[in-house]
Design a protein around this motif. Structure first.
Motif, PDB file in Angstrom:
ATOM      1  N   ALA A   1       0.783  -1.280  -0.010  1.00 18.04           N
ATOM      2  CA  ALA A   1       0.466  -0.111  -0.384  1.00 18.04           C
ATOM      3  C   ALA A   1       0.804   1.444   0.189  1.00 18.04           C
ATOM      4  O   ALA A   1       0.804   2.418  -0.817  1.00 18.04           O
ATOM      5  CB  ALA A   1      -1.514  -0.071   1.320  1.00 18.04           C
ATOM      6  N   VAL A   2       2.057   1.282   0.984  1.00 14.98           N
ATOM      7  CA  VAL A   2       2.573   2.313   0.737  1.00 14.98           C
ATOM      8  C   VAL A   2       4.308   2.317   1.357  1.00 14.98           C
ATOM      9  O   VAL A   2       4.517   0.969   1.813  1.00 14.98           O
ATOM     10  CB  VAL A   2       2.459   3.588   2.037  1.00 14.98           C
ATOM     11  CG1 VAL A   2       2.569   2.625   3.493  1.00 14.98           C
ATOM     12  CG2 VAL A   2       3.022   4.557   2.551  1.00 14.98           C
ATOM     13  N   VAL A   3       4.704   2.821   1.073  1.00 14.47           N
ATOM     14  CA  VAL A   3       6.616   2.263   1.305  1.00 14.47           C
ATOM     15  C   VAL A   3       6.841   3.533   2.210  1.00 14.47           C
ATOM     16  O   VAL A   3       6.706   4.693   1.730  1.00 14.47           O
ATOM     17  CB  VAL A   3       7.551   2.136   0.160  1.00 14.47           C
ATOM     18  CG1 VAL A   3       9.685   2.218   1.058  1.00 14.47           C
ATOM     19  CG2 VAL A   3       7.695   0.714  -1.170  1.00 14.47           C
ATOM     20  N   VAL A   4       7.473   3.494   3.453  1.00 15.49           N
ATOM     21  CA  VAL A   4       8.016   4.328   4.245  1.00 15.49           C
ATOM     22  C   VAL A   4       9.810   3.581   4.566  1.00 15.49           C
ATOM     23  O   VAL A   4       9.883   3.073   4.708  1.00 15.49           O
ATOM     24  CB  VAL A   4       7.515   3.970   5.424  1.00 15.49           C
ATOM     25  CG1 VAL A   4       7.591   5.131   6.769  1.00 15.49           C
ATOM     26  CG2 VAL A   4       5.970   4.283   5.681  1.00 15.49           C
ATOM     27  N   LEU A   5      10.294   4.697   4.663  1.00 12.82           N
ATOM     28  CA  LEU A   5      11.775   5.062   4.742  1.00 12.82           C
ATOM     29  C   LEU A   5      11.585   5.934   5.829  1.00 12.82           C
ATOM     30  O   LEU A   5      11.840   7.046   5.599  1.00 12.82           O
ATOM     31  CB  LEU A   5      12.278   5.968   3.479  1.00 12.82           C
ATOM     32  CG  LEU A   5      12.419   4.759   2.327  1.00 12.82           C
ATOM     33  CD1 LEU A   5      11.324   5.382   1.492  1.00 12.82           C
ATOM     34  CD2 LEU A   5      13.883   4.581   1.558  1.00 12.82           C
ATOM     35  N   PRO A   6      11.633   5.567   7.169  1.00 11.14           N
ATOM     36  CA  PRO A   6      12.050   6.028   8.420  1.00 11.14           C
ATOM     37  C   PRO A   6      13.999   5.907   8.914  1.00 11.14           C
ATOM     38  O   PRO A   6      14.604   5.958   8.203  1.00 11.14           O
ATOM     39  CB  PRO A   6      11.776   5.412   9.375  1.00 11.14           C
ATOM     40  CG  PRO A   6      12.092   3.998   9.465  1.00 11.14           C
ATOM     41  CD  PRO A   6      11.827   4.144   7.579  1.00 11.14           C
ATOM     42  N   ARG A   7      13.929   7.475   9.152  1.00  8.83           N
ATOM     43  CA  ARG A   7      15.145   7.999   9.768  1.00  8.83           C
ATOM     44  C   ARG A   7      15.742   8.048  11.485  1.00  8.83           C
ATOM     45  O   ARG A   7      16.896   7.488  11.791  1.00  8.83           O
ATOM     46  CB  ARG A   7      15.557   9.439   8.813  1.00  8.83           C
ATOM     47  CG  ARG A   7      15.676   9.609   7.597  1.00  8.83           C
ATOM     48  CD  ARG A   7      16.114  11.041   7.330  1.00  8.83           C
ATOM     49  NE  ARG A   7      16.395  10.976   5.870  1.00  8.83           N
ATOM     50  CZ  ARG A   7      17.139  10.868   4.985  1.00  8.83           C
ATOM     51  NH1 ARG A   7      18.403  10.231   5.919  1.00  8.83           N
ATOM     52  NH2 ARG A   7      17.663  10.930   3.668  1.00  8.83           N
ATOM     53  N   THR A   8      14.534   7.892  11.775  1.00  4.38           N
ATOM     54  CA  THR A   8      14.266   7.775  13.469  1.00  4.38           C
ATOM     55  C   THR A   8      14.150   6.523  14.332  1.00  4.38           C
ATOM     56  O   THR A   8      12.879   5.799  13.609  1.00  4.38           O
ATOM     57  CB  THR A   8      13.947   9.354  14.124  1.00  4.38           C
ATOM     58  OG1 THR A   8      12.986   8.924  14.139  1.00  4.38           O
ATOM     59  CG2 THR A   8      14.934  10.149  13.181  1.00  4.38           C
ATOM     60  N   VAL A   9      14.113   6.021  15.413  1.00  8.45           N
ATOM     61  CA  VAL A   9      13.836   5.263  15.993  1.00  8.45           C
ATOM     62  C   VAL A   9      12.059   5.538  15.924  1.00  8.45           C
ATOM     63  O   VAL A   9      11.086   4.381  16.097  1.00  8.45           O
ATOM     64  CB  VAL A   9      14.202   5.178  17.087  1.00  8.45           C
ATOM     65  CG1 VAL A   9      13.352   4.142  18.041  1.00  8.45           C
ATOM     66  CG2 VAL A   9      15.522   4.497  17.054  1.00  8.45           C
ATOM     67  N   GLU A  10      12.033   6.806  16.243  1.00  8.16           N
ATOM     68  CA  GLU A  10      10.416   7.441  16.985  1.00  8.16           C
ATOM     69  C   GLU A  10       9.578   7.322  15.580  1.00  8.16           C
ATOM     70  O   GLU A  10       8.368   7.099  15.423  1.00  8.16           O
ATOM     71  CB  GLU A  10      10.845   9.004  17.254  1.00  8.16           C
ATOM     72  CG  GLU A  10      11.100   9.028  18.789  1.00  8.16           C
ATOM     73  CD  GLU A  10      12.709   9.467  18.566  1.00  8.16           C
ATOM     74  OE1 GLU A  10      13.295   8.600  19.329  1.00  8.16           O
ATOM     75  OE2 GLU A  10      13.307   8.844  17.820  1.00  8.16           O
ATOM     76  N   GLN A  11      10.202   7.547  14.440  1.00  6.21           N
ATOM     77  CA  GLN A  11       9.685   7.345  13.139  1.00  6.21           C
ATOM     78  C   GLN A  11       8.844   6.124  12.889  1.00  6.21           C
ATOM     79  O   GLN A  11       7.779   5.239  12.659  1.00  6.21           O
ATOM     80  CB  GLN A  11      10.177   7.764  12.576  1.00  6.21           C
ATOM     81  CG  GLN A  11      10.495   9.451  11.855  1.00  6.21           C
ATOM     82  CD  GLN A  11      11.400   9.067  10.854  1.00  6.21           C
ATOM     83  OE1 GLN A  11      11.577   9.220   9.860  1.00  6.21           O
ATOM     84  NE2 GLN A  11      11.623  10.906  11.342  1.00  6.21           N
ATOM     85  N   VAL A  12       9.807   5.142  13.452  1.00  8.62           N
ATOM     86  CA  VAL A  12       9.330   3.671  13.297  1.00  8.62           C
ATOM     87  C   VAL A  12       8.390   3.135  14.288  1.00  8.62           C
ATOM     88  O   VAL A  12       7.287   2.556  13.804  1.00  8.62           O
ATOM     89  CB  VAL A  12      10.666   2.031  13.544  1.00  8.62           C
ATOM     90  CG1 VAL A  12      10.333   0.608  13.617  1.00  8.62           C
ATOM     91  CG2 VAL A  12      11.912   2.784  12.189  1.00  8.62           C
TER      92      VAL A  12
END
Length: 455
Positions: free
Chosen positions: A41-52
């Motif tokens: 549905a979507v690809v997410v590319l986080p940069r931080t632990v909080e975003q994960v």
């Protein structure tokens, strides 16, 4: 879908979300053949632990599956998307946070590339030994997920032996810290080892504490030609029986040698039935190579050639590292097996694989971490030919069955993913699968993390 995207955007920067179907499709699968992949549905590319954590809380609230990914160099379909999932690509979390020469540890994020870490710690007189063939592109998070190995395993071991501690985002978004930074520690269950090799099915690794070793002397390599794979395997047994500890002990069969020569004009001896590479990084590698050379000759080697210098040694290692890529060029498609057997049964494994290639009328090249008994039979076939594709799949299964018959395992380092789910059940047995499912349920009761993999 709109609710999912709205909630994700509430805790993520715009550049962290990919919704273009043409782009998300490129994240749908890893490098494995014969493995189903869905449409994310979507690809997410986080940069931080909080975003994960935000992604996992959103997924839990909406009951959306999440498929964690690294560089997608895997060979079992473990990183393949499922329909409607969130692909959580961790490649942007690529910082080396700490290198401590005193404690001999590195603290890294999961998107750090294996080779980048290796070169960084080398500058401190240290080494990170696990070195998969894809080390220039594969990530530490992916290595942890599949408990990957490499060429140096015979002396230095695999990834699991270097992961001291982890930070893991659980399915509900909580952050779990496991393990330690110390050289020793036995407090409670070893949850760190539980996550290593779990293929993203228990949690999302967002930080790892890795053990380092002192940088060894530069290794020298010996190449030995054999008139048969059986003779080369006999040499492997003699080397290990005599107590030698090479830094590398690798085997390439005739099909692999010829494939490498076709790809890179390496000048490897095409008349050989098996080429054995043995390396030592000891204080006196020439003496060790001489002793091993005598054992190879006694086992029937027709030619034994020690490298004169590190540059020549590295050239031989490059040939071995490109083996899988070279075999992939033999036919339009390949299936890369990963069967590990006891060293004493290595000869039987190679002989059986050759018989399977003949039975199914296919080209199957074998390269192997011979010192570990870890073979990589590569089935080469034309995926446009339905009959040849069928025979390829059947031969792949026959090779795995052979490995189990010889007291081995269906995977030494590539993992189970989608490709080997049925075979995992055969290897573990009913009780083993039941208990592993119970572990999965304890960490991921809603079954959102990497669904359809392993079981």
């Amino acid at each position: 879908m709109s609710d999912l995207l709205e909630r994700l955007r509430a805790g993520l920067p715009p550049e962290a979300l990919i919704t273009d179907p043409d782009v998300t499709a490129s994240y749908a699968h890893d490098m494995a053949s014969f493995c189903e992949a869905g449409t994310p549905a979507v690809v997410v590319l986080p940069r931080t632990v909080e975003q994960v954590q935000h992604v996992m809380r959103t997924a839990t609230a909406l009951r959306v599956p999440v498929v964690p990914q690294g560089a997608r160099t895997g060979l079992s379909g473990a990183a393949n998307a499922s329909d409607g999932c969130i692909v959580l690509s961790l490649v942007k979390m690529d910082r080396i946070l700490e290198i401590s020469p005193v404690d001999r540890i590195a603290v890294v994020e999961p998107g750090v590339v294996n080779a980048v870490l290796s070169r960084a710690v080398n500058e401190h007189g240290l080494s990170y030994p696990p070195d998969p063939s894809s080390w220039e592109t594969c990530t530490i998070g992916g290595n942890i997920g599949t408990a990957s190995g490499g060429l140096c395993c015979v002396k230095y071991g695999v990834t699991a032996e270097y992961v001291l501690g982890l930070e893991v985002v659980l399915a509900d978004g909580r952050l779990l810290t496991t393990g330690r930074r110390t050289a020793k520690g036995v407090a409670g269950y070893d949850l760190t080892r539980l996550f290593v090799g779990s293929e993203g099915s228990l949690g999302i690794v967002v930080r790892a504490v890795l053990a380092l070793k002192p940088l060894p002397p530069q290794q020298l390599v010996l190449a030995a030609e054999f008139p048969s794979a059986a003779a080369a395997c006999d040499a492997v047994c003699r080397i290990m029986e005599r107590g030698h500890t090479p830094s590398l002990l690798e085997l390439m069969d005739r099909t692999t040698v010829r494939a490498v020569n076709r790809m890179a004009s390496m000048g490897l001896p095409e008349t050989t039935e098996a080429l054995l590479l043995c390396a030592f990084d000891t204080p006196d590698p020439l003496a060790d190579l001489a002793a091993v050379g005598e054992l190879c000759t006694a086992a029937g080697a027709t030619e034994v050639v020690p490298a004169d210098n590190p540059a020549e040694s590295e050239l031989l290692l490059q040939a071995r590292r490109m083996s899988l890529t070279a075999l992939e060029a033999v036919k339009p498609a390949t299936m890369i097996d990963d069967v590990c057997v006891p060293r004493s049964r290595l000869g039987a494994m190679l002989a059986g694989t050759a018989a399977i290639a003949e039975e199914y009328d296919l080209t199957i090249g074998v390269c192997a971490h011979a010192g570990d008994g870890n073979t990589h039979p590569v089935v080469c076939f034309d995926h446009h030919d339905p009959d040849e594709s069928r025979r390829a799949r059947e031969s792949f299964d026959a090779i795995m069955a052979l490995g189990l018959e010889l007291g081995g395992t269906i995977t030494g380092e590539h993992g189970v993913g989608v490709l080997k789910k049925e075979w995992l059940a055969r290897e573990l047995g009913e009780t083993g699968v039941e208990l592993q499912r119970s572990v999965k349920a304890a960490f991921d009761p809603l079954g959102l993390l990497n669904p359809g993999k392993l079981f």
